[in-house]
Design an enzyme around this catalytic site. Structure first.
Site, PDB file in Angstrom:
ATOM      1  N   LYS A  31       0.833  -1.218   0.000  1.00  0.00           N
ATOM      2  CA  LYS A  31       0.000   0.000   0.000  1.00  0.00           C
ATOM      3  C   LYS A  31       0.861   1.258   0.000  1.00  0.00           C
ATOM      4  O   LYS A  31       0.366   2.340  -0.273  1.00  0.00           O
ATOM      5  CB  LYS A  31      -0.899   0.023   1.250  1.00  0.00           C
ATOM      6  CG  LYS A  31      -2.120  -0.855   1.144  1.00  0.00           C
ATOM      7  CD  LYS A  31      -3.117  -0.598   2.258  1.00  0.00           C
ATOM      8  CE  LYS A  31      -2.697  -1.194   3.581  1.00  0.00           C
ATOM      9  NZ  LYS A  31      -2.552  -2.666   3.553  1.00  0.00           N
ATOM     10  N   HIS A  90      -4.361  -5.387  14.760  1.00  0.00           N
ATOM     11  CA  HIS A  90      -5.787  -5.424  14.452  1.00  0.00           C
ATOM     12  C   HIS A  90      -6.470  -6.531  15.252  1.00  0.00           C
ATOM     13  O   HIS A  90      -5.914  -7.616  15.412  1.00  0.00           O
ATOM     14  CB  HIS A  90      -6.014  -5.716  12.963  1.00  0.00           C
ATOM     15  CG  HIS A  90      -5.922  -4.515  12.076  1.00  0.00           C
ATOM     16  ND1 HIS A  90      -5.719  -4.610  10.725  1.00  0.00           N
ATOM     17  CD2 HIS A  90      -6.030  -3.188  12.352  1.00  0.00           C
ATOM     18  CE1 HIS A  90      -5.693  -3.392  10.212  1.00  0.00           C
ATOM     19  NE2 HIS A  90      -5.861  -2.518  11.174  1.00  0.00           N
ATOM     20  N   SER A  98      -6.799  -9.664   9.688  1.00  0.00           N
ATOM     21  CA  SER A  98      -7.278 -10.248   8.419  1.00  0.00           C
ATOM     22  C   SER A  98      -6.620 -11.592   8.129  1.00  0.00           C
ATOM     23  O   SER A  98      -7.071 -12.301   7.241  1.00  0.00           O
ATOM     24  CB  SER A  98      -7.070  -9.275   7.263  1.00  0.00           C
ATOM     25  OG  SER A  98      -5.727  -8.912   7.166  1.00  0.00           O
ATOM     26  N   HIS A 116       0.848 -10.108  13.666  1.00  0.00           N
ATOM     27  CA  HIS A 116       1.586  -9.092  12.933  1.00  0.00           C
ATOM     28  C   HIS A 116       1.255  -7.720  13.493  1.00  0.00           C
ATOM     29  O   HIS A 116       0.199  -7.510  14.088  1.00  0.00           O
ATOM     30  CB  HIS A 116       1.287  -9.170  11.425  1.00  0.00           C
ATOM     31  CG  HIS A 116      -0.159  -9.058  11.070  1.00  0.00           C
ATOM     32  ND1 HIS A 116      -1.066 -10.075  11.258  1.00  0.00           N
ATOM     33  CD2 HIS A 116      -0.868  -8.038  10.525  1.00  0.00           C
ATOM     34  CE1 HIS A 116      -2.264  -9.693  10.849  1.00  0.00           C
ATOM     35  NE2 HIS A 116      -2.179  -8.455  10.399  1.00  0.00           N
TER      36      HIS A 116
END
Lengths: 290, 290
Positions: free
Chosen positions: A156, A217, A221, A226
Site C-alpha cells: 500500500k 488489528h 485479516s 503481525h
C-alpha cells in the site's frame, strides 16, 4: 488491511475450493495517490483550470482540472481472481457492524471460525517467513526463534511520501493467531518488535518515534501475529477504534494483567458481510451486547 | 470534532486582531474527489495508461494515468486570509504527533494547558446546557443533575444518509473536563448516556445498537465531557486509535479499576501544531516515550 493480505498473498494450493481461480474474472482497484510536494508549483499554476462553484465573502470554491501527469492513480489488478479474493474485496467498502465479543463469545463463536479456516490461507505468510517470497521488501529482520520478526514495507506504500508510510512486522513464532492468544509471556516479543521496528524505520526513512503509530488489528485479516507500522499522519484503513489496538497499550495491558486477553470483552467493528458477523448474529440476539 | 466546536461557536468581536485581513495572503486547498460510478467505464478503458510497477503470481500493480476530466479536484480559496483562518487551516491537514502521556505528564503538562484555556471557550457549551442555543437540534435529553445529558445531532451530519449519522451527547454536570477526570463514581452517568442514547437514536433513526459506535475523544476538542454517537459505517474524523475511546471500553476499564484514568498512560495522536504538542516537546525529549 484487506488489501494488505490480498496484495501480499502468493496463491498456492489450487486444490482448496475457495482458492480455485475463476478465469473469467478480475479485481481492478483504482486509488488516487497523495499530492507530492514537487507537484505544488505545477498545481498552483495556470495549467490548472478552475470553474467557480460557490462563493461567500472571502470564501470561494472551484472545480479544478489539472494535467493528467499530475494525477497518477495506483492501480491493482488481480487476475484471474479466486473466490476468496472476491469475497475479501467485496467486504472492504460495505456497511459495518459493532460487536461485543466476551471471552465466552471468543471460545464459542470466533475460535471455531478461526479453526475452520484452511491452513492454505497462511501459505503466503509461511513463504515470507521461509524467505521464499517478498525478501526484496524487507526493512529489517530478527531471526531469533522466540522474539524474532520480519518487517516488510507494505504494497500500500509507494515509498514516495513519508505521509503514508506503511510497514508490516510478522513474528517468526508460529501459533499466535491473534491478540486473544497473547499473554504476559509474549511481552519480550512485543517489546522487541517495538524497539527494533522504531529504530530500523527511523533510520531508513528518517522519522522519529512520534511520527509512527504501531498497532495490532482485532479481528486481524489473517491469523498470524503481525504489527502494523504506519505514519502517525496517515489515516490508514483499519486505523479506527474497534479495529486498531496501539502496541503500547497492548504492552501496558499485558503488563498490568498477563491474562487480560483471556478475560476481557473486545469491542469489534467488522464489515457486515464478514463471515464472523453472520456467526455472531446467529449466536446472539444483539451482537452489540455483552 | 474541531469543526464541531468551531461551527457551534458564534464568532463575535470584530475588533479582535486575529480577524484582521492580511490582504496579501490566500489559503488554497486542493482535494482529490472520490470516483463517481458514472466514470467507471471511462476509467476501466484504453484511455487509462498503465505502467507495471510490480507483479507476483496473479497480483499486478500499475501506475495509471487517466484523462484530466476524470480527475477533478475540489479547490477552496480563502482570500484575503485572516490570521484566524490561517491558524485553523494549518492544523487541519498537518502532520500528526504520537504522544505517550503518563499521569505525571498529565499533571505537569496537560492540566496546566487546560487550566490556561479561557473560560469563554466553553460559553457555547453553557448556552446549549442552559437551552439558550441549538435546542432545535435536540434528539433527546435527560435533565437529572447527576446522570443527565443532552443529545444533539451534529452539524457535520446532513441527516440525508444514515451512513454518516453523527450525534453528540453532553453531560449536564459541569467540571468533568476529560477522561482523566472520570472515576468509578461516574459509571451511572456513562451507563445512562449509553442506554438512553442507543434507545433514542435507535427509535428516531431506526438503527440498531450494532449500527452505532459511541466513543469519547482524548484529547477532546473542548473540556466538557461529551460522547460521540456515530454510524458504525462512518469513517468519522477523530475515529482513529489514539483519539477515540469506545464508551463500552471506558465503562469496562472503570468497572475493573475505578481510578484507572488517574494512573494509566494515555496514547495520544494530535496535529503537530496543536498547542499541547509544543508543550510536550518542550517538556520531554521524546513525546512518544513514557
Amino acid at each position: 488491511s484487506s488489501s494488505s493480505s490480498a496484495s501480499s498473498s502468493s496463491s498456492s494450493s489450487s486444490s482448496s475450493p475457495s482458492r480455485t481461480p475463476l478465469t473469467d474474472l478480475a479485481i481492478i482497484t483504482l486509488k488516487k495517490t497523495p499530492f507530492l510536494d514537487v507537484q505544488i508549483p505545477s498545481l498552483i499554476s495556470s495549467s490548472t483550470n478552475l470553474q467557480l462553484n460557490w462563493q461567500n465573502d472571502i470564501y470561494k470554491q472551484f472545480a479544478g482540472h489539472t494535467e493528467s501527469r499530475l494525477n497518477p492513480l495506483n492501480v491493482n489488478i488481480i487476475y484471474p481472481a479466486t473466490e476468496l479474493e472476491i469475497k475479501k474485496n467485496e467486504s472492504a467498502n460495505s456497511e459495518h457492524c459493532y460487536i461485543r465479543e466476551t471471552y465466552d463469545d471468543y471460545k464459542n463463536i470466533t475460535l471455531p471460525w478461526i479453526e475452520s479456516l484452511p491452513s492454505s490461507a497462511l501459505t503466503w505468510v509461511e513463504n515470507i517467513l521461509d524467505k521464499k517470497a517478498e525478501t526484496e521488501r524487507r526493512v529489517v529482520e530478527d531471526l531469533d526463534p522466540e522474539v524474532g520478526f520480519m518487517l516488510n514495507y507494505d504494497l500500500k506504500w509507494d515509498r514516495k511520501s513519508m505521509l503514508n508510510l506503511y510497514c508490516l512486522a510478522m513474528c517468526l513464532r508460529r501459533g499466535i493467531r491473534s491478540m486473544r492468544d497473547l499473554t504476559g509471556k509474549h511481552l519480550p516479543l512485543l517489546k522487541n518488535i517495538r524497539e527494533k521496528c522504531l529504530k530500523a524505520v527511523g533510520e531508513q526513512y528518517n522519522v522519529s518515534p512520534s511520527q509512527l503509530r504501531l498497532y495490532l488489528h482485532y479481528i486481524p485479516s489473517y491469523m498470524h501475529l503481525h504489527v502494523h507500522v504506519t505514519a502517525t499522519s496517515f489515516d490508514a484503513p483499519g486505523i479506527h477504534a474497534g479495529r486498531a489496538h496501539l502496541l503500547d497499550d497492548v504492552i501496558d495491558e499485558l503488563t498490568a494483567d498477563p491474562d487480560i486477553y483471556q478475560k476481557k470483552t473486545m469491542s469489534i467493528v467488522l464489515p457486515v458481510n464478514h463471515p464472523l458477523v453472520k456467526a455472531f448474529r446467529n449466536a446472539k440476539k444483539d451482537p452489540a451486547s455483552s
